[in-house]
Structure formats: C-alpha cells, structure tokens
Design a protein around this motif. Structure first.
Motif, PDB file in Angstrom:
ATOM      1  N   GLN A 183      42.906  37.103  36.364  1.00  0.00           N
ATOM      2  CA  GLN A 183      42.155  35.961  35.922  1.00  0.00           C
ATOM      3  C   GLN A 183      42.606  34.773  36.296  1.00  0.00           C
ATOM      4  O   GLN A 183      43.615  34.234  36.466  1.00  0.00           O
ATOM      5  CB  GLN A 183      42.177  36.178  34.472  1.00  0.00           C
ATOM      6  CG  GLN A 183      41.558  37.418  33.916  1.00  0.00           C
ATOM      7  CD  GLN A 183      39.965  37.226  33.682  1.00  0.00           C
ATOM      8  OE1 GLN A 183      39.425  36.279  34.060  1.00  0.00           O
ATOM      9  NE2 GLN A 183      39.473  38.337  32.858  1.00  0.00           N
ATOM     10  N   GLY A 184      41.585  33.892  36.602  1.00  0.00           N
ATOM     11  CA  GLY A 184      41.718  32.487  37.033  1.00  0.00           C
ATOM     12  C   GLY A 184      42.258  32.236  38.636  1.00  0.00           C
ATOM     13  O   GLY A 184      42.265  30.968  39.030  1.00  0.00           O
TER      14      GLY A 184
ATOM     15  N   ARG B  80      42.589  43.094  35.931  1.00  0.00           N
ATOM     16  CA  ARG B  80      41.855  41.943  34.693  1.00  0.00           C
ATOM     17  C   ARG B  80      42.986  41.129  34.150  1.00  0.00           C
ATOM     18  O   ARG B  80      42.736  39.878  34.046  1.00  0.00           O
ATOM     19  CB  ARG B  80      41.232  42.835  33.873  1.00  0.00           C
ATOM     20  CG  ARG B  80      40.186  41.823  32.903  1.00  0.00           C
ATOM     21  CD  ARG B  80      39.279  42.579  32.078  1.00  0.00           C
ATOM     22  NE  ARG B  80      40.179  43.415  30.818  1.00  0.00           N
ATOM     23  CZ  ARG B  80      39.454  43.719  30.080  1.00  0.00           C
ATOM     24  NH1 ARG B  80      38.193  43.760  29.739  1.00  0.00           N
ATOM     25  NH2 ARG B  80      40.416  44.458  29.041  1.00  0.00           N
ATOM     26  N   GLU B  81      44.068  41.778  33.854  1.00  0.00           N
ATOM     27  CA  GLU B  81      45.163  40.850  33.156  1.00  0.00           C
ATOM     28  C   GLU B  81      45.944  40.052  34.352  1.00  0.00           C
ATOM     29  O   GLU B  81      46.250  38.906  33.887  1.00  0.00           O
ATOM     30  CB  GLU B  81      46.150  41.955  32.679  1.00  0.00           C
ATOM     31  CG  GLU B  81      45.640  42.754  31.504  1.00  0.00           C
ATOM     32  CD  GLU B  81      46.717  43.879  31.171  1.00  0.00           C
ATOM     33  OE1 GLU B  81      47.680  43.825  31.632  1.00  0.00           O
ATOM     34  OE2 GLU B  81      46.384  44.583  30.188  1.00  0.00           O
TER      35      GLU B  81
ATOM     36  N   ALA C  77      36.145  36.753  40.944  1.00  0.00           N
ATOM     37  CA  ALA C  77      35.148  36.417  39.683  1.00  0.00           C
ATOM     38  C   ALA C  77      35.229  37.773  38.768  1.00  0.00           C
ATOM     39  O   ALA C  77      35.331  38.895  39.551  1.00  0.00           O
ATOM     40  CB  ALA C  77      33.911  36.140  40.088  1.00  0.00           C
ATOM     41  N   PHE C  78      35.076  37.621  37.561  1.00  0.00           N
ATOM     42  CA  PHE C  78      34.912  38.660  36.597  1.00  0.00           C
ATOM     43  C   PHE C  78      33.793  38.410  35.981  1.00  0.00           C
ATOM     44  O   PHE C  78      33.727  37.605  35.285  1.00  0.00           O
ATOM     45  CB  PHE C  78      36.156  38.684  35.882  1.00  0.00           C
ATOM     46  CG  PHE C  78      37.631  39.266  36.414  1.00  0.00           C
ATOM     47  CD1 PHE C  78      37.785  40.573  36.211  1.00  0.00           C
ATOM     48  CD2 PHE C  78      38.462  38.206  37.007  1.00  0.00           C
ATOM     49  CE1 PHE C  78      39.194  40.936  36.683  1.00  0.00           C
ATOM     50  CE2 PHE C  78      39.398  38.968  37.560  1.00  0.00           C
ATOM     51  CZ  PHE C  78      39.880  40.126  37.501  1.00  0.00           C
ATOM     52  N   CYS C  79      33.051  39.653  35.955  1.00  0.00           N
ATOM     53  CA  CYS C  79      31.642  39.769  35.183  1.00  0.00           C
ATOM     54  C   CYS C  79      31.782  40.731  34.178  1.00  0.00           C
ATOM     55  O   CYS C  79      32.062  41.821  34.815  1.00  0.00           O
ATOM     56  CB  CYS C  79      30.466  39.718  36.356  1.00  0.00           C
ATOM     57  SG  CYS C  79      30.266  38.538  37.580  1.00  0.00           S
ATOM     58  N   THR C  80      31.181  40.620  33.042  1.00  0.00           N
ATOM     59  CA  THR C  80      31.419  41.304  31.956  1.00  0.00           C
ATOM     60  C   THR C  80      29.997  41.680  31.665  1.00  0.00           C
ATOM     61  O   THR C  80      29.251  40.722  31.345  1.00  0.00           O
ATOM     62  CB  THR C  80      32.225  40.905  30.833  1.00  0.00           C
ATOM     63  OG1 THR C  80      33.623  40.586  31.373  1.00  0.00           O
ATOM     64  CG2 THR C  80      32.363  41.987  29.744  1.00  0.00           C
TER      65      THR C  80
END
Length: 379
Positions: free
Chosen positions: A293-294, A289-290, A299-302
């Motif tokens: 990102q970008g 995640r660190e 894609a990151f879904c929280t």
C-alpha cells in the motif's frame, strides 16, 4: 396524562419539464418500464403528465432521482438507447457518488468484443478500476465474485494487444483445489492443469472470435499457464494477469510480482474471503495488500457486494454469507474474551494476602540414655 404527538415529516416533491418529446419517451421506456425501474431502485414515486415528471419521496431519494433523470435525459437527447440494465447501472453509479457523471461511465468502452458488443464499466467501482489499469503498472482488484475484476482486466489486455501497446498476454492462475479431491488426472501437463484455467479461456473466447483466439494461443501471443510456470521468467512487453490470487502463497506472490519486465503491466485479482490454501498458510494476496500500500505505480481497487453485476440474487447471497461470517467472527471473539477473563479470575490478585504455609510439625530429637554409675569405665 400527557400525550406527545410526533409531527409526520412530509415527503419532498420535485417537478421536471422535459421539452424533447422523443428523448422523454426514450427515458420513460416502453410502457414506462424505465420509470418503474427508477421507482424501485431509488425508492420514490414518479408521476407523469405529458412532458412533466413529478418525483415524490424522502428528500435524499428525490435528490438522487432528480440527478439520475436529468443525466439520463441528456444521454437520451444524444441518441443513447436506455434499457432497464442501463437504469440499474446509472443508479449504482450515483448511489456510490451523487456527484459522478453517468456519461463518463457509459461512454467508456474498454473493448468492442466479438459480435460488435461493447464491454464497458457497469458502475463507478469498475470505472475507477479501468482508469487505474490504464494509469498504473500494477493493479490489484480485490472483491467478491461477479464484480467483473478478471473480465475487465482481460478486456483491457486484449485492447492493449490489438492497439500494439504490448506484444503478448500472459494469463496465470494458481492450480489449487477448492476443497475437492480430483484424484489422479491422466494426460500431459497441459491437460492436467487445463480445468483450473478454463475460466480464463472462457473469458478470452467471449471477447474474440474462437478461431482467432486459438491461433494467438498456438503462436504463444496469448499464453494461459499455472502460476508455478512463471518461475525464472522475465516478462517484457507483456500484459500479465494473475487470477484467483488469494490462493497464491506469499512466496508465489513475490515470485510473480518480480517477473514484471520493461513496458509491461500486471493486474492481480482475487477474493480474500475465498482462500483455499491449507490451514496455517497465509494468502499472498493478503500479505501484498499489507506490504505494498502507498507505493507509487501500484494501485488497489476494492469491490463490495454492491458492485456485483451477475444475477441480482448473487448480490443477496454474498451479503448473507458475509453477515454469517461476521456473526461467527464476533461470537468467536466473545468466546476468546470470556475464556481470557475466566483464566484471569483464577490467578491470585497481587494485593490479596498470601496464604500461610502450615507449620512443619516438630521433629523428635533422640536423647541418649543416661550412663549407669555402677558400671566401671572401660580401660
């Protein structure tokens, strides 16, 4: 003596006229059960007189209730049956974004499971998650248990296989004990790791007939394996899911992500508050995640406790534990700060006069005895 009187803010009031009696009855539910659910979930009062509905309550609650009932009414006019759980779903969608269209969530069927049961997103977060899986090659679903991360990813994978978009499904999970000591497990390697993979089998059998699912597993079209078995492989034309990713190490996560081949898609799910790795080992999910990102194509879904779709008590339980963890973290931060301040207070201040070292006592000097004049000098 002066007395200040605070004016009581009056409740807002909205009136809706529903001209389709059949759709209105479907919206109201049996014995007005749907209206009672809306009152409870939204936090307002609903009055019904014939085909007229009156909403009374705080302005923001009335606005939410009006949008909710208008959209549900349009769905009922098109023949959509409305159950109590549908009302709760709709409230969750609009609570997340009042500009959202409920029909976009309700009409999105990810997979028609066994027994003709549709698998659909149950909220805005799940809808965005499914859209990300369709559009991106790598998707991270991060959130608490019960938010549908793995289940929806499995449904998307089965749908891709049935539509011949991929040739196989690979389901992986770290074989990490959740604090229990299972001891020696007899049997083959598959039998040893099977307890860790059982949740993936359960989800698979919920989406396909048991015999068909077992046949695909035997042929290798659907593979369920521990994460460690992914090393050295290249997965082409595959839909790959890594579940419980918070229990992967940084090295394992890097290894897994670099297995992705041509025409493949990967979904990684996990709950960063439930890490079972040995103390001192950083979760590969946290590091990913660190670092990632970008990056285009990822894609990151929280998800949060609001998105939990299990028993209503599960949401409250997760919220209580989160509050406890936050309070404990705050107390630990205060303790460390107080400790640092105490240590700082013991250090001498730069502007303070330095204490003088006590003067050393004068040392006695030995004086040779005077010479006797009567003595003759030695020759």
């Amino acid at each position: 003596m002066q007395t200040t009187v605070t004016p009581v803010k009056e409740d807002a009031r909205e009136r809706l006229v529903l001209d389709d009696n059949g759709a209105a009855l479907a919206l109201f539910g049996q014995a007005n059960s749907n209206l009672k659910t809306i009152e409870r979930e939204v936090g307002l009062t609903i009055g019904v007189r014939g085909n007229e509905v009156t909403l009374v309550g705080p302005a923001d609650r009335v606005a939410l209730g009006r949008s909710l009932m208008e959209q549900l009414y349009q769905l009922a006019r098109k023949g959509k049956p409305l159950a109590t759980q549908d009302i709760a779903r709709a409230v969750a969608v609009l609570a997340g974004d009042q500009r959202a269209q409920i029909k976009d969530v309700f009409r999105d069927t990810v997979l028609m499971a066994s027994r003709a049961r549709p698998i659909q997103p149950k909220g805005l977060a799940q809808k965005r998650y499914i859209d990300a899986i369709r559009e991106q090659d790598i998707v991270f679903g991060i959130g608490p248990a019960g938010t549908g991360k793995t289940y929806l990813a499995m449904a998307a994978a089965v749908r891709a296989l049935l539509d011949k978009e991929v040739k196989r499904i690979v389901l992986a999970r770290p074989a990490v004990e959740a604090g229990e000591k299972l001891g020696f497990l007899p049997g083959t390697m598959a039998e040893k790791v099977n307890p860790y993979l059982r949740p993936l089998y359960d989800a698979l059998h919920d989406m396909m007939d048991f015999d068909r699912a077992e046949a695909l597993v035997e042929k290798g079209v659907i593979e369920v394996a521990p994460l460690a078995f992914m090393r050295g492989r290249t997965l082409n034309d595959a839909f790959v899911i890594l579940d419980e990713a918070q229990n992967s190490t940084a090295e394992q996560m890097k290894m897994f992500l670099t297995r992705l081949g041509y025409n493949s898609k990967s979904v990684i799910t996990g709950d960063i508050t439930q890490v079972d790795l040995p103390s001192g080992q950083k979760s590969g999910l946290l590091q990913a995640r660190e670092l990632l990102q970008g990056i285009e194509g990822i894609a990151f879904c929280t998800f949060t406790e609001v998105d939990v779709v299990r028993h209503p008590l599960v949401q409250k339980i997760i919220k209580a534990y989160d509050a406890h963890d936050a309070a404990r973290a705050a107390a630990e931060a205060l303790r460390k700060k107080a400790q640092q301040q105490a240590q700082h207070a013991l250090l001498p201040h730069p502007s303070a006069p330095q204490p003088q070292s006590p003067a050393a006592p004068p040392q006695a000097v030995a004086v040779p005895p005077a010479a006797d004049p009567s003595e003759k000098p030695k020759s």
